[in-house]
Enzyme design. Structure first.
Site, PDB file in Angstrom:
ATOM      1  CD  GLU A  44     148.605  71.839  51.758  1.00 58.90           C
ATOM      2  OE1 GLU A  44     148.664  73.041  52.096  1.00 58.90           O
ATOM      3  OE2 GLU A  44     149.157  70.918  52.391  1.00 58.90           O
ATOM      4  NE  ARG A  48     151.665  78.823  50.457  1.00 62.00           N
ATOM      5  CZ  ARG A  48     152.707  78.180  50.977  1.00 62.00           C
ATOM      6  NH1 ARG A  48     153.909  78.383  50.466  1.00 62.00           N
ATOM      7  NH2 ARG A  48     152.554  77.325  51.969  1.00 62.00           N
ATOM      8  CE  LYS A 131     150.175  73.230  57.070  1.00 64.73           C
ATOM      9  NZ  LYS A 131     149.727  74.124  55.963  1.00 64.73           N
TER      10      LYS A 131
END
Length: 206
Positions: A44, A48, A131
């Protein structure tokens, strides 16, 4: 393969889904290669950093790597991630727009959930895989056990993420509703590809 089956294929491929914050594109492929060599193949890449989309593209070139995009906040980011090569989408939260966008684009989607209301919204939107984030801040294993007692009979499964470490990840994986865990410790501290390889090898997955 159904949509849920495709999500399960993402979650079950590797017990740990590293949460990757990569600033330097030049490190992308070596880090991915180190993770895959150690038995961690579901990656993943969080959106950011300015380099994130290029990192997704580079990591996607590594044989055996299944690369997705994390920290996806809207469908515009989702489209950019898919174009860069992301094969699944992870978000810190859940919104109808993101859920519907993922279903329309037919891409596996793990939305972040923190409580029963989030999970109920996901169920209403046709989702069954979530999640649990941030896992430790939201009560850790006892909290997820409580949520699982309510929703587990509906076939709900989780990828808890946030505050999970090398010392605790197996405890999370022992829960029947947990398919995999998210973790940042494998690359924490701007680790070099060599250090990532060392940390991954220490897990003994391969």
């Amino acid at each position: 393969m159904s949509y849920i089956e495709r999500l399960d294929a993402v979650m079950d491929r590797s017990p740990i889904m590293p949460v990757l914050v990569v600033e330097d594109v030049a490190k992308a492929r070596p880090i991915a290669e180190a993770l895959v060599a150690g038995g961690i193949s579901t990656l993943e890449v969080t959106l950011r950093t300015p380099a994130a989309l290029d990192v997704i593209s580079e990591m996607s070139k590594v044989e055996g790597a299944l690369v997705g995009a994390g920290t996806v906040l809207n469908t515009e980011q989702m489209d950019k991630a898919i174009k860069a090569g992301a094969k699944f989408i992870v978000s810190p939260g859940i919104t109808p727009a993101l859920a519907k966008g993922a279903l329309e684009r037919d891409i596996p989607f793990l939305p972040g959930t923190a409580n029963a209301s989030d999970i109920m919204m996901g169920l209403d939107l046709g989702l069954r895989r979530f999640k649990f984030f941030p896992a430790m801040t939201n009560g850790g294993i006892p909290a997820l056990k409580g949520l699982s007692a309510v929703f587990g009979n509906l076939g709900v499964r989780f990828c808890p993420t946030g505050g999970i470490t090398e010392a605790t990840y197996k405890d999370w994986l022992a829960l029947p509703t947990v398919g995999c865990v998210g973790g940042s410790w494998l690359t924490a501290g701007d680790a070099s590809p060599e250090e990532v390889a060392k940390r991954t090898k220490a897990l003994g997955l391969r």
